[in-house]
Structures are given as structure tokens and as C-alpha cells.
Design a protein around this motif. Structure first.
Motif, PDB file in Angstrom:
ATOM      1  N   ARG A 143      18.973   5.400 -10.649  1.00  0.00           N
ATOM      2  CA  ARG A 143      19.257   4.058 -10.172  1.00  0.00           C
ATOM      3  C   ARG A 143      20.307   4.145  -9.087  1.00  0.00           C
ATOM      4  O   ARG A 143      21.111   5.077  -9.054  1.00  0.00           O
ATOM      5  CB  ARG A 143      19.772   3.179 -11.308  1.00  0.00           C
ATOM      6  CG  ARG A 143      18.691   2.770 -12.281  1.00  0.00           C
ATOM      7  CD  ARG A 143      19.321   1.928 -13.364  1.00  0.00           C
ATOM      8  NE  ARG A 143      18.328   1.359 -14.258  1.00  0.00           N
ATOM      9  CZ  ARG A 143      18.621   0.587 -15.294  1.00  0.00           C
ATOM     10  NH1 ARG A 143      19.892   0.317 -15.569  1.00  0.00           N
ATOM     11  NH2 ARG A 143      17.677   0.107 -16.069  1.00  0.00           N
TER      12      ARG A 143
ATOM     13  N   THR B  85      30.260  -1.889 -16.481  1.00  0.00           N
ATOM     14  CA  THR B  85      28.946  -2.470 -16.191  1.00  0.00           C
ATOM     15  C   THR B  85      28.184  -1.578 -15.203  1.00  0.00           C
ATOM     16  O   THR B  85      27.005  -1.278 -15.402  1.00  0.00           O
ATOM     17  CB  THR B  85      29.098  -3.892 -15.605  1.00  0.00           C
ATOM     18  OG1 THR B  85      29.721  -4.721 -16.594  1.00  0.00           O
ATOM     19  CG2 THR B  85      27.754  -4.499 -15.242  1.00  0.00           C
ATOM     20  N   ASP B  86      28.876  -1.142 -14.155  1.00  0.00           N
ATOM     21  CA  ASP B  86      28.256  -0.223 -13.194  1.00  0.00           C
ATOM     22  C   ASP B  86      27.861   1.091 -13.866  1.00  0.00           C
ATOM     23  O   ASP B  86      26.794   1.638 -13.595  1.00  0.00           O
ATOM     24  CB  ASP B  86      29.238   0.112 -12.054  1.00  0.00           C
ATOM     25  CG  ASP B  86      29.566  -1.085 -11.186  1.00  0.00           C
ATOM     26  OD1 ASP B  86      28.732  -2.009 -11.087  1.00  0.00           O
ATOM     27  OD2 ASP B  86      30.664  -1.081 -10.597  1.00  0.00           O
TER      28      ASP B  86
ATOM     29  N   TYR C 152      24.786   0.767 -15.897  1.00  0.00           N
ATOM     30  CA  TYR C 152      23.626   0.624 -15.005  1.00  0.00           C
ATOM     31  C   TYR C 152      23.214   1.980 -14.424  1.00  0.00           C
ATOM     32  O   TYR C 152      22.029   2.331 -14.422  1.00  0.00           O
ATOM     33  CB  TYR C 152      23.960  -0.364 -13.881  1.00  0.00           C
ATOM     34  CG  TYR C 152      22.845  -0.531 -12.897  1.00  0.00           C
ATOM     35  CD1 TYR C 152      21.711  -1.274 -13.211  1.00  0.00           C
ATOM     36  CD2 TYR C 152      22.892   0.090 -11.654  1.00  0.00           C
ATOM     37  CE1 TYR C 152      20.669  -1.400 -12.322  1.00  0.00           C
ATOM     38  CE2 TYR C 152      21.852  -0.037 -10.752  1.00  0.00           C
ATOM     39  CZ  TYR C 152      20.749  -0.780 -11.091  1.00  0.00           C
ATOM     40  OH  TYR C 152      19.709  -0.900 -10.206  1.00  0.00           O
TER      41      TYR C 152
ATOM     42  N   ARG D 278      12.864   0.166 -12.929  1.00  0.00           N
ATOM     43  CA  ARG D 278      13.562  -1.000 -13.475  1.00  0.00           C
ATOM     44  C   ARG D 278      12.573  -2.042 -13.957  1.00  0.00           C
ATOM     45  O   ARG D 278      12.767  -2.660 -14.995  1.00  0.00           O
ATOM     46  CB  ARG D 278      14.448  -1.654 -12.403  1.00  0.00           C
ATOM     47  CG  ARG D 278      15.789  -0.986 -12.263  1.00  0.00           C
ATOM     48  CD  ARG D 278      16.696  -1.835 -11.403  1.00  0.00           C
ATOM     49  NE  ARG D 278      17.144  -3.049 -12.067  1.00  0.00           N
ATOM     50  CZ  ARG D 278      17.967  -3.911 -11.500  1.00  0.00           C
ATOM     51  NH1 ARG D 278      18.422  -3.701 -10.300  1.00  0.00           N
ATOM     52  NH2 ARG D 278      18.325  -5.002 -12.152  1.00  0.00           N
TER      53      ARG D 278
ATOM     54  N   GLN E 200      14.242  -2.349 -22.080  1.00  0.00           N
ATOM     55  CA  GLN E 200      15.629  -2.777 -22.211  1.00  0.00           C
ATOM     56  C   GLN E 200      16.035  -2.661 -23.676  1.00  0.00           C
ATOM     57  O   GLN E 200      15.252  -2.970 -24.558  1.00  0.00           O
ATOM     58  CB  GLN E 200      15.787  -4.231 -21.781  1.00  0.00           C
ATOM     59  CG  GLN E 200      15.628  -4.439 -20.303  1.00  0.00           C
ATOM     60  CD  GLN E 200      16.758  -3.810 -19.507  1.00  0.00           C
ATOM     61  OE1 GLN E 200      16.611  -2.712 -18.984  1.00  0.00           O
ATOM     62  NE2 GLN E 200      17.884  -4.468 -19.425  1.00  0.00           N
TER      63      GLN E 200
ATOM     64  N   ASP F 289      26.579 -11.056 -13.859  1.00  0.00           N
ATOM     65  CA  ASP F 289      25.209 -11.479 -13.537  1.00  0.00           C
ATOM     66  C   ASP F 289      25.224 -12.697 -12.613  1.00  0.00           C
ATOM     67  O   ASP F 289      24.432 -12.789 -11.677  1.00  0.00           O
ATOM     68  CB  ASP F 289      24.446 -11.872 -14.813  1.00  0.00           C
ATOM     69  CG  ASP F 289      24.199 -10.694 -15.731  1.00  0.00           C
ATOM     70  OD1 ASP F 289      24.141  -9.548 -15.249  1.00  0.00           O
ATOM     71  OD2 ASP F 289      24.058 -10.927 -16.956  1.00  0.00           O
TER      72      ASP F 289
ATOM     73  N   TYR G 142      26.058 -11.810  -9.109  1.00  0.00           N
ATOM     74  CA  TYR G 142      24.917 -11.104  -8.514  1.00  0.00           C
ATOM     75  C   TYR G 142      23.816 -12.089  -8.111  1.00  0.00           C
ATOM     76  O   TYR G 142      23.282 -12.015  -7.004  1.00  0.00           O
ATOM     77  CB  TYR G 142      24.386 -10.064  -9.509  1.00  0.00           C
ATOM     78  CG  TYR G 142      23.182  -9.329  -8.986  1.00  0.00           C
ATOM     79  CD1 TYR G 142      23.322  -8.327  -8.019  1.00  0.00           C
ATOM     80  CD2 TYR G 142      21.908  -9.637  -9.431  1.00  0.00           C
ATOM     81  CE1 TYR G 142      22.219  -7.667  -7.516  1.00  0.00           C
ATOM     82  CE2 TYR G 142      20.800  -8.985  -8.928  1.00  0.00           C
ATOM     83  CZ  TYR G 142      20.966  -7.994  -7.973  1.00  0.00           C
ATOM     84  OH  TYR G 142      19.870  -7.346  -7.474  1.00  0.00           O
TER      85      TYR G 142
END
Lengths: 238, 238
Positions: free
Chosen positions: A104, A126-127, A130, B25, B30, B127, B130
Motif C-alpha cells: 500500500r 493509523t498510517d 494502513y 484494497r 477487512q 476518516d 480524508y
């Protein structure tokens, strides 16, 4: 009940949307990596020598001159986009893309200047989740046993073997500040943020430098957890 | 100094990487939207009636039967992937994609079951930034003045006009729990998380239901800010 709309969604439409989104992300301008809050404390006799400033450090990178040239080409220099709160520090115009072990990417990660004698990537948890990087909690420059990642620039890639961290929450202090708060370099303070998402950060590490101005750095997760922008009062204490 | 590698990076390579990442993705599984932590408090006479459990609620959605059918087709039902801590609640196998006003998307957002009489999307501030949504802080079901977003399912799209929120941090309590902690429905408690990223959450809202078991819900930003996984001790207090 909510108003609603409905229609069948074709695969081609989803793909077009995704392409558009990604293109926008890869081209997109990123804001400078800090959000600033000053405590509304007027300077009074016996009061703190400097106003309390709390900044959110968004994900960013520090870079060696050697890595900068690999990423941006021979002779590349960092160019200033915006001054940061500490004198001489700046958000540069240079952006890189990070690639983690899950394949990613995080694009548009800003380099902070000036160049340093180490390359370091500072991310939020969070990064890290991910990208698939288990981030160690570190003070800047302490890279023993830290993970690396791949960094892409317009002219080349760097396979960084270590230096990817979550920065430990900290407060920059000069001698005057340390005297006022009664602490020494390396001690820990507490930072209280009042507001709708109020909380008390423990373990805010004191980092001494003779020429800094008082400034707390927390990361994006911490800034979002307390919704720093809606804070009604802030206090640094033992 | 760090070890490094360097080579020129072709535009085609970057594009291929981006395609691969996006495909992964969009296809990707998830995890269920919670991370669970139990305080290691043995039940003793005079002690709490239930162990303290703190869960991170990752981004998720609640859905009405009507919206479920628009997103997943006529007659669609939520199918269980995993039970959640509260009896009867479950993470479903159904995933949706959110589209915000900046034309950015968040794929693989899990629906929690069973269906409800409102559709609600719960996101972290990360989120929200973003997607470009200024999230209001709300208790579940309070949607006055909240923003909406577009929700994509495999069979259709819903243009939700309201119901996108950051959930206010809260603790589910039965009568026994409220008696032990000396609080009533709607009161606020504090949650202390000790550990390397230790902090004290203020304003943890008490939410009463006769049939729940004691459980604190914080969001991803809050869970990451305190690094819940590395917590050494947790305490709920007035």
C-alpha cells in the motif's frame, strides 16, 4: 427517515471513479504538516515565560542530503513552502510517496527542512496500520531496531532500512520554560485538553534545546482523539 | 547512516503499483471492526460486577432494511461474520464503499447487524478529514444537522442525506454497573489507559440498557492515540 437515491452501479463506473480519486490523490496538494493552537494565556508576572502552543505533526519526513539527491536528482535542494513555529525549520515543497510491506502507498508526504544527518519518517499509528508497519514509539533520531520502508521521489527510490517511527509526544523547551515548569530534559509532563473530546495526555516528554520556543508536538491520531481544533482550554502540568 | 538502494523509477512502474494497490484494497478483506481489551481485574467481593472491557470501534455502518435492499438487492439480509461483545450484535459479511464530497472513497466499510430503524455511518476524524466531511460528535441515533454521504453497494447507491457522525466515546452499562460506579444514564466518566502512550479520556458518556454488559467504545483515533494494544492497566472512574 433519510432522503435517498438509488440506481444500479456498473463496474466501469466504479473503475472510473477509482481512477479519478487516485489521480487526484497523486496530484493533490497536501497542507503543511501542522495545525497550531495557542493557549489564550496572557503573559502575567509570575506566569509562564512563553505561551503554550500545541501543534499536530502530520506525517512527514526528515532527509539526509544524500537521500534527497537520490529522490529528487543530483544537486537537489529543499525549497521552502512555509516556515514552521521553530525558527529555521520549514515545510518544504518536496513531497514523496511511501510504500509499505502490504504494497500500500501513502502519497504526498512532505519533507521538513533543513536536511538532517539522518532520514526519518514520522507516521501516526493509523498510517502504520494502513501501511502494515508496526511503528515503534521513539524520540527523533533514535533508530535502533526501527523498521524501514520504500520511499519514492520523482527521480528515484530509497529503500530505507530503518528510521520509520511514531514520534513520542513531546514538548520543546528552553531553559526558561524548564525552570518555570520545574522539569529537566527527558522528564515527562501532562497536557490537558478541555473540550467536547477532552482528555489528558500523560508522558509528554521534555526535550531541551537552548534556542527553541515552547511547543508541544502530538501526532494526528492524538490531535484527532482530542479534536484539538475544538479545544476550549489547554494546560501543561506536572 | 542507513543502508539504501537507488534506481530510476519509471512512470509505468508507479502506475502499475498504484493499480495493484487499489485492486488489493477494493478486493481486500477487512478485519471485524473492533479490538478488544479486558482489564485484568479478578472479580472480588465488593468489586465491579463485570470486568472492564474497552473496544475500539473501527469505521462501520448501521443500516435500515430498505437501504440494505438498495445496496445489496431485493430480499438481501445481513449475514453474520462474527459475533460482537454485546449479545445479538454482529459484524456482517456485507461491505460498502463510502464516497465523500472531495470525491475520495473509503472502501470495505463493514455493516454491523442487526438492521436498525436508521442508517448511520460512524467514522473517525481521520476518516472525516480524508473524505472532506466535518464530522459532528454524536450519540448513536441523534442525526439532527448531521451530514450525509454517498454509499455504494454491489447492487446500487444510497445518497444518505444525514447520519454520518463521530460517535461520542461511551460506556454501555446495565443497572448493576451504574450502581457500582455511582452514575446514571447520560452521566460522564473518565477512562484511564496506562502504558507507553498512556492518557486519560474525559467525558466517557454512560449509556444505559438493561441487557448490556459493561463495555467502553472508543474510536480508531482514540484507540491509536493511547495505543490500546500496549495498555498495561485500564480504569474507569468518576
Amino acid at each position: 427517515m433519510v432522503a435517498e437515491g438509488s440506481r444500479a452501479l456498473k463496474r466501469g463506473e466504479v473503475e472510473a471513479l477509482v481512477r479519478e480519486v487516485l489521480t487526484a490523490r497523486l496530484r493533490g496538494e497536501q497542507p503543511p504538516p501542522s495545525r497550531e493552537r495557542h493557549a489564550a494565556a496572557p503573559r502575567t508576572p509570575g506566569g509562564p515565560p512563553n505561551p503554550l502552543v500545541v501543534n499536530v505533526s502530520a506525517r512527514h519526513m526528515h532527509v539526509t542530503p544524500e537521500h534527497l539527491q537520490i529522490l529528487f536528482g543530483t544537486g537537489a535542494k529543499l525549497t521552502k513552502m512555509k516556515d514552521l513555529y521553530q525558527e529555521g525549520e520549514f515545510a518544504s515543497e518536496q513531497l514523496v510517496t511511501l510504500v509499505g510491506p502490504r504494497q500500500r502507498i501513502i502519497p504526498n508526504v512532505r519533507i521538513l527542512g533543513p536536511t538532517r544527518n539522518y532520514t526519518q519518517v514520522e507516521l501516526s499509528y493509523t498510517d502504520g496500520v494502513y501501511l502494515g508497519i508496526d511503528l515503534p514509539l521513539r524520540i527523533s533520531g533514535n533508530h535502533d531496531g526501527t523498521p524501514g520502508c520504500t520511499i519514492l521521489g520523482p527521480k528515484g527510490a530509497v529503500n530505507l532500512s530503518k528510521g520509520v517511527i511514531r514520534a513520542e509526544r513531546h514538548v520543546h523547551m528552553s531553559n526558561d520554560d524548564m525552570t518555570y515548569y520545574g522539569v529537566r530534559d527527558g522528564d515527562q509532563l501532562k497536557l490537558r485538553i478541555d473540550g467536547p473530546c477532552g482528555l489528558l495526555f500523560e508522558r509528554v516528554r521534555v526535550r531541551f534545546h537552548p534556542k527553541v520556543v515552547l511547543e508541544v508536538h502530538i501526532d494526528t491520531d492524538e490531535g484527532n482523539a482530542c479534536d484539538l481544533e475544538s479545544a476550549t482550554h489547554m494546560e501543561l502540568m506536572k
